[in-house]
Write an enzyme that holds these catalytic residues in place. Structure first.
Site, PDB file in Angstrom:
ATOM      1  CD  GLU A  13      -4.678   4.591   0.465  1.00  0.00           C
ATOM      2  OE1 GLU A  13      -4.532   4.917   1.648  1.00  0.00           O
ATOM      3  OE2 GLU A  13      -5.657   3.957   0.048  1.00  0.00           O
TER       4      GLU A  13
ATOM      5  CG  ASP B 289      -7.933  10.432 -23.802  1.00  0.00           C
ATOM      6  OD1 ASP B 289      -6.911   9.740 -23.981  1.00  0.00           O
ATOM      7  OD2 ASP B 289      -9.004   9.965 -23.364  1.00  0.00           O
TER       8      ASP B 289
ATOM      9  CE1 TYR C 181      -4.312   0.300  -0.446  1.00  0.00           C
ATOM     10  CE2 TYR C 181      -4.314  -1.654   0.944  1.00  0.00           C
ATOM     11  CZ  TYR C 181      -4.966  -0.808   0.044  1.00  0.00           C
ATOM     12  OH  TYR C 181      -6.239  -1.077  -0.347  1.00  0.00           O
TER      13      TYR C 181
ATOM     14  CB  THR D 254      -4.069   4.028 -22.101  1.00  0.00           C
ATOM     15  OG1 THR D 254      -3.796   4.023 -23.501  1.00  0.00           O
ATOM     16  CG2 THR D 254      -5.526   4.360 -21.855  1.00  0.00           C
TER      17      THR D 254
ATOM     18  NE  ARG E  42      -6.308  -3.488 -19.862  1.00  0.00           N
ATOM     19  CZ  ARG E  42      -6.565  -3.463 -21.164  1.00  0.00           C
ATOM     20  NH1 ARG E  42      -5.921  -4.255 -21.979  1.00  0.00           N
ATOM     21  NH2 ARG E  42      -7.468  -2.645 -21.652  1.00  0.00           N
TER      22      ARG E  42
END
Ligand code: DSN
Length: 424
Positions: free
Chosen positions: A49, A193, A47, A219, A228
């Site tokens: 964050e 984008d 984790y 992406t 991905r």
């Protein structure tokens, strides 16, 4: 613990499917073994964050180093001043941007989904069309190309707070400079984008949006050939052009607003195993081999589009500047996009049905197909192979109800693809 053979057998089956077929879905590609290896690591356990150096959890020293390398490589690759590599996908990147720079109910102007745009640019079934007030521009019926005078006219009428460019099925170059003029004229922020052509843009084969657009999202798995995922970038001098404020009324830098848009705005813990794979992919994309690759992607798409047209297929806009083309099948009789997709998949040729501009059919049926060159180019195919790819597609479509013929073509496809080894 017992090995989960059920799932690993299915993964092998999917690998075989990818190895045996001709992959032409314009948004897909084949990540390298080291990109895939980086994703399947213990980093998934962590984790983290927050951002490197400013996390909400302990033990982040190693993932900090990895995420910093990913950020530095992304900046070098695109010539960006600032990046956030945490978005889980392109859609998440766009959600974070909109949360950061818009209030619910604000107006946005994007490229129409049915003309080649993207769900997250204001579609009524997506958060972007539900939370914000969308309007759209499209292509001209005669040319299949965007008319920027028309974009300007709509922008002046609608006065959007965010003007969005970029697409999922548009084969032509974008005029970012003109779009910036339009955005300035109406007081909008300009978002590009570049999810689809990102790799071609990174290596200078298409116009650079970072020179003109306030914010750029992408992406990392399409032409960029990474895992991905998504990413947000800022070019030079685009720090908070409008003095945007936080809900508490504090003036914040654009980069800081966007960071908050990602976390805590729209995501929790970043996927550090995917960020490691992004770092590997960015490193690869900086190489000479990748430069040769993107040049070939563009050449292959161009050759394919010419070949389709020589066989009587209508390629929207009459060609392509990037890695994809949109084909209107109505020039070939009654065959729909869905018929074409279904017939081709039986021959292990994968494309997707796609709406074409001014389509008379629904999105489930469609009158067109979208074809891209990124994945087959990764397998080593060059111009000379593009003719054969188009011949095979045409043979299937002209025999779509002849199962024996399609079976023969599938066998030919499977044996041909052995010449272009992938992972085995
Ligand atoms: N689904 C992607 C594509 O196929 O273009 C866009 O998100």
């Amino acid at each position: 613990m017992l090995r989960d053979q059920t799932i690993f057998d299915l993964i092998q089956k999917e690998q075989d499917r990818q190895e045996d077929g001709i992959e032409l879905i314009a948004s897909e590609n084949f990540a390298s073994k080291q990109v895939i290896e980086a994703m399947g690591t213990v980093l998934t356990n962590k984790y983290a964050e927050g951002l490197p150096g400013k996390r909400y959890y302990g033990g982040c020293e190693v993932v900090d180093e990895i995420e910093n390398i990913a950020r530095d490589r992304a900046k070098e690759l695109f010539g960006a001043e600032w990046v956030n590599v945490q978005p889980h996908s392109g859609a998440q990147a766009n959600a974070a941007v909109m949360l950061a720079v818009l209030n619910a109910g604000d107006k946005i102007l994007g490229f129409d989904l049915s003309h080649g745009g993207h769900l997250t640019h204001g579609s009524s079934v997506n958060f972007s069309g539900k939370l914000y007030q969308p309007s759209f521009y499209g292509v001209e019926k005669e040319t299949g190309v965007i008319n920027y005078d028309n974009v300007e006219e709509i922008a002046k009428k609608e006065k959007p707070k965010l003007l969005i460019c970029g697409a999922s099925a548009y084969s032509r170059e974008w005029d970012y400079e003109r779009l910036r003029d339009i955005a300035d004229e109406v007081g909008a922020l300009l978002l590009a984008d570049i999810a689809h052509p990102a790799g071609l843009i990174a290596r200078g084969l298409l116009n650079d949006p970072l020179e003109y657009c306030h914010i750029v999202t992408t992406t990392t798995h399409k032409t960029l050939r990474g895992p991905r995922g998504g990413m947000i970038m800022l070019g030079e001098d685009f720090e908070n052009p409008f003095g945007l404020k936080t809900p508490k009324g504090e003036l914040r830098k654009m980069s800081s607003l966007l960071d908050s848009g990602v976390f805590p705005g729209t995501q929790g813990g970043p996927l550090e195993h995917v960020i490691a794979a992004k770092a590997v992919a960015f490193g690869e994309a900086l190489s000479d081999d990748y430069m040769d690759y993107v040049i070939q992607v563009k050449k292959n798409a161009s050759v394919m589009s010419q070949k389709f047209m020589s066989k009587g297929y209508q390629v929207i806009s009459g060609g392509t500047d990037n890695h994809l083309m949109l084909i209107d099948l109505r020039s070939k009789g009654e065959i729909t996009g869905r018929d074409a997709e279904d017939a081709l998949i039986k021959a292990d040729i994968t494309i997707n049905k796609n709406m074409v501009p001014f389509d008379s059919r629904s999105p489930f049926v469609t009158s067109g197909i979208r074809v891209g060159s990124a994945a087959i180019t990764t397998r080593g195919m060059k111009e000379s192979e593009m003719d054969k790819v188009v011949d095979l597609i045409d043979e299937v479509l002209m025999n779509k109800d002849n199962d024996n013929k399609i079976k023969e073509i599938k066998e030919e496809v499977n044996s041909w693809m052995k010449k272009f080894p992938l992972y085995k």
